[in-house]
Design a protein around this motif. Structure first.
Motif, PDB file in Angstrom:
ATOM      1  N   GLY A   4       0.801  -1.219   0.000  1.00 24.98           N
ATOM      2  CA  GLY A   4       0.000   0.000   0.000  1.00 24.98           C
ATOM      3  C   GLY A   4       0.831   1.264   0.000  1.00 24.98           C
ATOM      4  O   GLY A   4       0.295   2.369   0.060  1.00 24.98           O
ATOM      5  N   ASN A   5       2.160   1.102  -0.045  1.00 28.10           N
ATOM      6  CA  ASN A   5       3.088   2.231  -0.117  1.00 28.10           C
ATOM      7  C   ASN A   5       2.875   3.255   0.999  1.00 28.10           C
ATOM      8  O   ASN A   5       2.688   4.452   0.750  1.00 28.10           O
ATOM      9  N   PRO A   6       2.902   2.822   2.277  1.00 29.49           N
ATOM     10  CA  PRO A   6       2.709   3.769   3.383  1.00 29.49           C
ATOM     11  C   PRO A   6       3.906   4.700   3.536  1.00 29.49           C
ATOM     12  O   PRO A   6       5.021   4.373   3.140  1.00 29.49           O
ATOM     13  N   ASP A   7       3.662   5.861   4.151  1.00 23.74           N
ATOM     14  CA  ASP A   7       4.742   6.821   4.392  1.00 23.74           C
ATOM     15  C   ASP A   7       5.654   6.373   5.527  1.00 23.74           C
ATOM     16  O   ASP A   7       6.840   6.688   5.541  1.00 23.74           O
ATOM     17  N   ILE A   8       5.053   5.655   6.506  1.00 25.13           N
ATOM     18  CA  ILE A   8       5.764   5.293   7.741  1.00 25.13           C
ATOM     19  C   ILE A   8       5.732   3.783   7.929  1.00 25.13           C
ATOM     20  O   ILE A   8       4.686   3.150   7.775  1.00 25.13           O
ATOM     21  N   ILE A   9       6.888   3.198   8.274  1.00 25.91           N
ATOM     22  CA  ILE A   9       6.972   1.773   8.592  1.00 25.91           C
ATOM     23  C   ILE A   9       7.342   1.643  10.069  1.00 25.91           C
ATOM     24  O   ILE A   9       8.378   2.158  10.509  1.00 25.91           O
ATOM     25  N   LEU A  10       6.505   0.958  10.852  1.00 28.37           N
ATOM     26  CA  LEU A  10       6.759   0.713  12.266  1.00 28.37           C
ATOM     27  C   LEU A  10       7.269  -0.712  12.436  1.00 28.37           C
ATOM     28  O   LEU A  10       6.622  -1.667  11.975  1.00 28.37           O
ATOM     29  N   LEU A  11       8.410  -0.885  13.096  1.00 25.36           N
ATOM     30  CA  LEU A  11       9.036  -2.197  13.264  1.00 25.36           C
ATOM     31  C   LEU A  11       9.261  -2.486  14.742  1.00 25.36           C
ATOM     32  O   LEU A  11       9.962  -1.738  15.420  1.00 25.36           O
ATOM     33  N   ASP A  12       8.674  -3.570  15.231  1.00 26.75           N
ATOM     34  CA  ASP A  12       8.835  -3.946  16.636  1.00 26.75           C
ATOM     35  C   ASP A  12       9.809  -5.116  16.734  1.00 26.75           C
ATOM     36  O   ASP A  12       9.498  -6.222  16.294  1.00 26.75           O
ATOM     37  N   GLU A  13      10.982  -4.876  17.307  1.00 27.64           N
ATOM     38  CA  GLU A  13      12.027  -5.894  17.477  1.00 27.64           C
ATOM     39  C   GLU A  13      12.256  -6.693  16.185  1.00 27.64           C
ATOM     40  O   GLU A  13      12.093  -7.910  16.145  1.00 27.64           O
ATOM     41  N   PRO A  14      12.644  -6.024  15.102  1.00 28.99           N
ATOM     42  CA  PRO A  14      12.752  -6.708  13.805  1.00 28.99           C
ATOM     43  C   PRO A  14      13.813  -7.795  13.725  1.00 28.99           C
ATOM     44  O   PRO A  14      13.750  -8.649  12.838  1.00 28.99           O
ATOM     45  N   THR A  15      14.795  -7.802  14.642  1.00 33.52           N
ATOM     46  CA  THR A  15      15.833  -8.841  14.593  1.00 33.52           C
ATOM     47  C   THR A  15      15.665  -9.882  15.690  1.00 33.52           C
ATOM     48  O   THR A  15      16.521 -10.756  15.839  1.00 33.52           O
ATOM     49  N   ALA A  16      14.585  -9.816  16.462  1.00 30.04           N
ATOM     50  CA  ALA A  16      14.376 -10.770  17.555  1.00 30.04           C
ATOM     51  C   ALA A  16      14.321 -12.196  17.022  1.00 30.04           C
ATOM     52  O   ALA A  16      13.614 -12.494  16.062  1.00 30.04           O
ATOM     53  N   GLY A  17      15.098 -13.091  17.621  1.00 30.01           N
ATOM     54  CA  GLY A  17      15.096 -14.498  17.232  1.00 30.01           C
ATOM     55  C   GLY A  17      15.989 -14.833  16.057  1.00 30.01           C
ATOM     56  O   GLY A  17      16.076 -16.002  15.662  1.00 30.01           O
ATOM     57  N   LEU A  18      16.678 -13.840  15.493  1.00 30.67           N
ATOM     58  CA  LEU A  18      17.540 -14.085  14.337  1.00 30.67           C
ATOM     59  C   LEU A  18      18.990 -14.279  14.759  1.00 30.67           C
ATOM     60  O   LEU A  18      19.453 -13.688  15.739  1.00 30.67           O
ATOM     61  N   GLY A  19      19.711 -15.098  13.995  1.00 24.99           N
ATOM     62  CA  GLY A  19      21.144 -15.258  14.207  1.00 24.99           C
ATOM     63  C   GLY A  19      21.883 -14.025  13.727  1.00 24.99           C
ATOM     64  O   GLY A  19      21.295 -13.120  13.113  1.00 24.99           O
ATOM     65  N   ALA A  20      23.184 -13.979  13.977  1.00 24.93           N
ATOM     66  CA  ALA A  20      23.980 -12.789  13.661  1.00 24.93           C
ATOM     67  C   ALA A  20      23.931 -12.422  12.182  1.00 24.93           C
ATOM     68  O   ALA A  20      23.755 -11.253  11.824  1.00 24.93           O
TER      69      ALA A  20
END
Length: 319
Positions: free
Chosen positions: A149-165
């Motif tokens: 939908g091409n929003p102006d704002i992207i909200l990200l909550d803990e985007p790397t949680a659970g990921l390896g290095a």
């Protein structure tokens, strides 16, 4: 781009947010940083329109989200920490479903889906069942649905949680790329990976804002608090008791003790030179100083202390 004024939110007896007021500018990457339970996810839920504040207002690019929620939500894409992925769909089917729910229709919908799949890099997995995807690809898919939908704002909550290095680094690179074309707001407990990525950081603890600015600005403010490292010979209790009487000391931390030699870190306000007072206090107590050095606190040290205080407070509350 985002104006937050006098925001309050409680859940029963728990205060989640208390009189939060700040602004985030258009474009770039903004971080909301704080320990677990600080109110970060609640803040994102309110910014996205998923929850209503008890008091206060949220203005999204000139639109009050409480008064014109549909208009405001069209400007926002939200990636929650645990995204609601439908596991019996393929990523392509899921994105078509989400895009349709957002009101993206016809050929525009399919072009939009193909565009976000390509941008996040899950083209090879777009035909597999979601339940078979790796954690990394699930995160990328959650990112893709936020961008529909091409929003102006992207909200990200803990985007790397659970990921390896390696996967966390890939996500960081993707966020950096998105920050060139969108306004990104990240909530995280981790300070280290935000450095060099975010334009500014807002630190929340105990439901309140305790610091805000760029990493450089925050570290400059922290130079107002310095630390004195000393090594002294004597009884630990006697040394600490003597130092507690010195005016200007904020905290005294014993870092090591061996064979009657005690090493300590003394935090104090930098507008006062306490070295003479510390020397005299320990000399009067019969505890000679063997070494003394000064240093400024770093943003990492202060943030770790905030997390430690929050964790200890939580334990006391539970007990």
């Amino acid at each position: 781009m985002i104006e937050i004024k006098g925001l309050f939110k409680t859940f029963g007896e728990t205060k989640a947010l208390s009189d939060l007021s700040f602004e985030l500018s258009d474009g770039g990457i903004h971080a909301i940083l704080g320990p677990a339970g600080a109110g970060k996810t609640t803040l994102l839920d309110i910014l996205s329109g998923c929850k209503l504040a008890d008091e206060g207002s949220v203005i999204i690019n000139g639109v009050d989200i409480s008064k014109e929620p549909i208009k405001a939500k069209k400007k926002i894409g939200y990636m929650p920490q645990i995204p609601p992925l439908y596991e019996d769909m393929t990523p392509y089917e899921y994105l078509v479903f989400v895009g349709d729910a957002k009101g993206v229709l016809g050929e525009k919908l399919y072009r939009n889906v193909e565009s976000v799949i390509d941008l996040v890099g899950i083209g090879e997995a777009s035909g597999a069942m979601i339940k078979k995807l790796s954690k990394s690809n699930r995160k990328k898919l959650a990112m893709a649905q936020a961008m529909l939908g091409n929003p102006d704002i992207i909200l990200l909550d803990e985007p790397t949680a659970g990921l390896g290095a390696a996967d966390a680094q890939n996500m960081r690179e993707l966020i950096a790329k998105l920050g060139e074309i969108k306004t990104i707001v990240i909530c995280s407990r981790k300070l280290t990976w935000l450095k060099g990525l975010c334009h500014d950081i807002t630190i929340i603890s105990g439901a309140e804002i305790i610091a805000q600015g760029s990493v450089e600005e925050l570290e400059e403010k922290l130079r107002a608090t310095t630390a004195l490292r000393i090594t002294a010979r004597g009884d630990e209790e006697k040394i600490v008791s003597a130092l507690e009487k010195v005016e200007g000391i904020l905290e005294c931390i014993v870092s090591s003790k061996e064979n009657g030699v005690i090493s300590l870190k003394i935090e104090h306000s930098s507008d006062t030179d306490i070295r003479d007072d510390v020397f005299n206090a320990l000399a009067e107590s019969g505890c000679p100083i063997l070494a003394m050095d000064t240093e400024s606190l770093t943003l990492d040290e202060v943030y770790l202390k905030i997390c430690s205080i929050k964790e200890n407070t939580g334990k006391e509350d539970r007990e």
